[in-house]
Design an enzyme around this catalytic site. Structure first.
Site, short mmCIF file in Angstrom:
data_model
loop_
_atom_site.label_atom_id
_atom_site.label_comp_id
_atom_site.label_asym_id
_atom_site.label_seq_id
_atom_site.Cartn_x
_atom_site.Cartn_y
_atom_site.Cartn_z
N HIS A 178 -0.31 10.00 6.50
CA HIS A 178 0.24 8.95 5.67
C HIS A 178 0.38 9.09 4.16
CE1 HIS A 178 0.59 5.62 8.67
NE2 HIS A 178 -0.17 6.75 9.37
N ASP A 390 1.96 9.23 -4.56
CA ASP A 390 1.89 8.45 -3.22
C ASP A 390 2.66 8.83 -2.05
OD1 ASP A 390 1.18 5.88 -2.19
OD2 ASP A 390 2.02 4.86 -3.76
C1 GDG Z 1 -1.22 4.52 2.29
C2 GDG Z 1 -0.42 5.38 1.78
C3 GDG Z 1 1.75 4.85 2.52
C4 GDG Z 1 -1.11 -5.00 -0.99
N1 GDG Z 1 -1.66 -6.23 -2.05
C5 GDG Z 1 -1.67 -7.12 -1.19
C6 GDG Z 1 -1.14 -6.44 0.11
N2 GDG Z 1 -0.89 -5.39 0.19
C7 GDG Z 1 -0.19 -4.57 1.00
C8 GDG Z 1 1.25 -4.41 0.87
C9 GDG Z 1 1.50 -2.87 1.43
C10 GDG Z 1 -0.05 -2.33 1.48
O1 GDG Z 1 -0.80 -3.36 1.11
C11 GDG Z 1 -0.05 -1.13 0.75
O2 GDG Z 1 0.88 -0.26 1.12
P1 GDG Z 1 1.15 1.33 0.14
O3 GDG Z 1 2.00 1.94 0.97
O4 GDG Z 1 1.79 0.52 -1.13
O5 GDG Z 1 -0.19 2.01 -0.11
P2 GDG Z 1 -1.57 2.54 0.66
O6 GDG Z 1 -2.54 1.25 0.87
O7 GDG Z 1 -2.04 3.47 -0.49
O8 GDG Z 1 -1.22 3.12 1.84
C12 GDG Z 1 1.14 4.93 1.38
C13 GDG Z 1 0.88 3.87 3.48
O9 GDG Z 1 -0.32 4.40 3.60
C14 GDG Z 1 1.72 3.90 4.61
O10 GDG Z 1 1.82 5.22 5.30
O11 GDG Z 1 2.89 4.31 2.04
O12 GDG Z 1 1.52 5.92 0.53
O13 GDG Z 1 -1.24 5.71 0.56
O14 GDG Z 1 1.94 -3.12 2.73
O15 GDG Z 1 2.01 -5.38 1.15
N3 GDG Z 1 -1.11 -7.56 1.31
C15 GDG Z 1 -1.56 -8.62 0.88
N4 GDG Z 1 -2.04 -9.31 -0.33
C16 GDG Z 1 -2.02 -8.57 -1.21
O16 GDG Z 1 -2.62 -8.95 -2.21
N5 GDG Z 1 -1.41 -9.77 1.88
#
Ligand code: GDG
Length: 498
Positions: A178, A390
């Site tokens: 990921h 990322d």
């Molecule tokens: C890893 C990889 C890759 C965030 N704030 C709140 C909230 N979120 C949710 C978002 C989103 C998730 O968290 C964050 O996803 P990301 O993809 O931006 O980043 P990572 O957590 O670092 O994830 C990344 C991912 O895995 C999938 O393969 O894209 O590159 O680092 O879904 O919505 N959700 C809620 N409240 C918040 O305040 N409910």
């Protein structure tokens, strides 16, 4: 199985292995267990396949080995309700420290995100990593039968396939990373580089988020295992390793669009959006949503916003940045330092620009519930998604899906995996280039309405076509050797195009 229940079928069961289980287990003072199901696109997309194949999800439910037997009995009873089996792996507090906080989050995470100076190459961490991967493999081996497909997720569990082969397990094995895969020079800094690379070669299919990551992986192979033949092009490359063939594919992860577009239309969210617009009268909301992590580049983003306000004074009183920082890995000291740095910068921007009736930056440290998050996505005119590195970045895709008015502008880091798919219509920035970020903010805030709408419509269509169900099908088809998977077009981002 696709969203419509078609394609991607396999003969055997699907066994998903991830560090965390997609559920939260808690125990009341009387000892009774309580289960709360997880949410999110990945779970929503994988659950139907698990149900369809009577599959199993294996992971750490946050419990110790002593607690796990009791919890597993409870989880067994819950299988009917869930529609698939769930097996827990217990970790001792020392393993949690050395494997999870140590090897995973103080070695692999910083190294794979290009922060070698944040790495703590403590050998104890490596030994804990091997021990825990061994433990996971024991549980998987106990469940696996020939004909099953075992799909292991992420950097915590790179050695599981090797451990399974040592135990004689014959099921097919897939792995999806990921996070990014680092460039050769960075990977070669890892004291256990050979062991990690060799371990990955035990999978039958290795999946990456983008072409950038797979290219890095191939360069590392060329450095450490020049005997491995790499053939083909397109979505899945063939690797010949001592008579064995395995695949290295590019599968950009996505979201379940309906989990965002649907609720964005709901009365609850619509009402909250209307309130947000009245709270920012005549102003554009620029939105940032990031987990507290150095890879997300929050201080760089704040510097860029600050420069935008001073270099383009016409933006003053016309825009407000709403920046949510979600607490994460609070046990690691570096994260505390970063939080203080962010708060210092927020204070500076407020002190420099705030006027009666206008607050330039609204900073929140915490977590919003889903409706609140979606309301902010929908209400925002601009999303500022500027990670230094990322794997994908789902916030960018969620923003587009929830942007019902269709006039939001996405400013996106060229170092996010999402850039490969969205490069034509997002405003791309190099997050280290503070002047470039300031200019992008100005451009986004002054972009003509027609252009905003056209760009957003194309991004929404792309995300709709390549959603999380597409991703699951793509990976499973490739694991089954289905030819179409190789023929699918591949989005590649090259800075020369920017
Ligand atoms: C890893 C990889 C890759 C965030 N704030 C709140 C909230 N979120 C949710 C978002 C989103 C998730 O968290 C964050 O996803 P990301 O993809 O931006 O980043 P990572 O957590 O670092 O994830 C990344 C991912 O895995 C999938 O393969 O894209 O590159 O680092 O879904 O919505 N959700 C809620 N409240 C918040 O305040 N409910």
């Amino acid at each position: 199985m696709g969203k419509d229940g078609e394609t991607g079928s396999t003969d055997g069961r699907l066994i998903v292995v991830s560090n965390r289980l997609p559920l939260v287990l808690s125990q009341a003072s009387g000892g009774a267990w309580h289960l709360e199901r997880g949410s999110g696109g990945l779970v929503t997309a994988i659950e139907p396949v698990l149900k369809d194949t009577q599959g199993v999800w294996i992971g750490w439910p946050g419990l110790t080995p002593e607690q796990i037997r009791d919890a597993d009995e409870f989880l067994d009873q819950k299988s009917d309700e869930l529609g698939y089996r769930v097996r827990g792996v217990g970790l001792s507090p020392k393993q949690q420290d050395d494997f999870y906080l140590g090897f995973a989050n103080q070695i692999i995470w910083p190294l794979f995100h290009d922060f070698p100076t944040q790495c703590n190459f403590d050998p104890t961490f490596w030994h804990a990593y091997q021990e825990v991967n061994h433990r996971f493999a024991e549980v998987v081996a106990d469940e696996a039968r020939d004909g099953d497909f075992i799909w292991v997720h992420d950097y915590h569990l790179m050695s599981v396939a090797e451990e399974l082969h040592e135990k004689g397990v014959k099921s097919r094995l897939g792995f999806f990373l990921h996070i990014p895969f680092p460039s050769r020079d960075l990977f070669l800094k890892l004291p256990w580089r050979r062991e990690v690379l060799e371990a990955l070669l035990h999978y039958d299919l290795i999946g990456f988020q983008s072409d950038r990551d797979r290219t890095n992986f191939v360069h590392c192979l060329q450095a450490l295992r020049p005997d491995v033949k790499v053939e083909g092009r397109g979505r899945v490359l063939k690797l010949e390793v001592q008579g064995r063939t395995l695949g290295a594919g590019v599968f950009p992860i996505s979201i379940d669009v309906d989990e965002f577009a649907g609720p964005a239309r709901s009365p609850q969210v619509s009402e909250r959006v209307a309130r947000l617009w009245t709270e920012f009268p005549g102003r554009k909301v620029i939105l940032g949503v990031d987990r507290l992590d150095y890879s997300k580049g929050i201080p760089h983003k704040l510097e860029g916003y600050r420069l935008a306000l001073s270099r383009y004074p016409e933006l003053q009183e016309k825009v407000s940045l709403v920046q949510l920082v979600v607490p994460s890995r609070e046990d690691i000291p570096e994260y505390h330092r970063m939080k203080r740095e962010i708060e210092r910068l927020v204070g500076q921007i407020s002190g420099e620009f705030t006027r009666p009736g206008w607050v330039p930056i609204h900073y929140q440290y915490g977590r919003w519930d889903r409706p609140e998050l979606i309301a902010h996505y929908r209400a925002a005119s601009v999303a500022l998604v500027t990670p230094l590195k990322d794997g994908m970045n789902l916030v960018a895709k969620e923003f587009c899906s929830a942007s019902l008015e269709g006039n939001g502008v996405l400013i996106l880091s060229e170092h996010a995996g999402a850039t490969a798919q969205l490069q034509e219509d997002a405003i791309l920035v190099n997050p280290y280039d503070v002047e470039g970020v300031a200019e992008a903010i100005h451009r986004a805030c002054t972009m003509p309405d027609r252009e905003r709408k056209d760009r957003m419509q194309r991004m929404r269509r792309k995300i709709q076509n390549e959603d999380i169900y597409w991703w699951v099908d793509c990976f499973r088809n490739a694991a089954n050797g289905v030819e179409e998977a190789e023929a699918l077009p591949l989005d590649v981002y090259l800075p020369s195009r920017a």
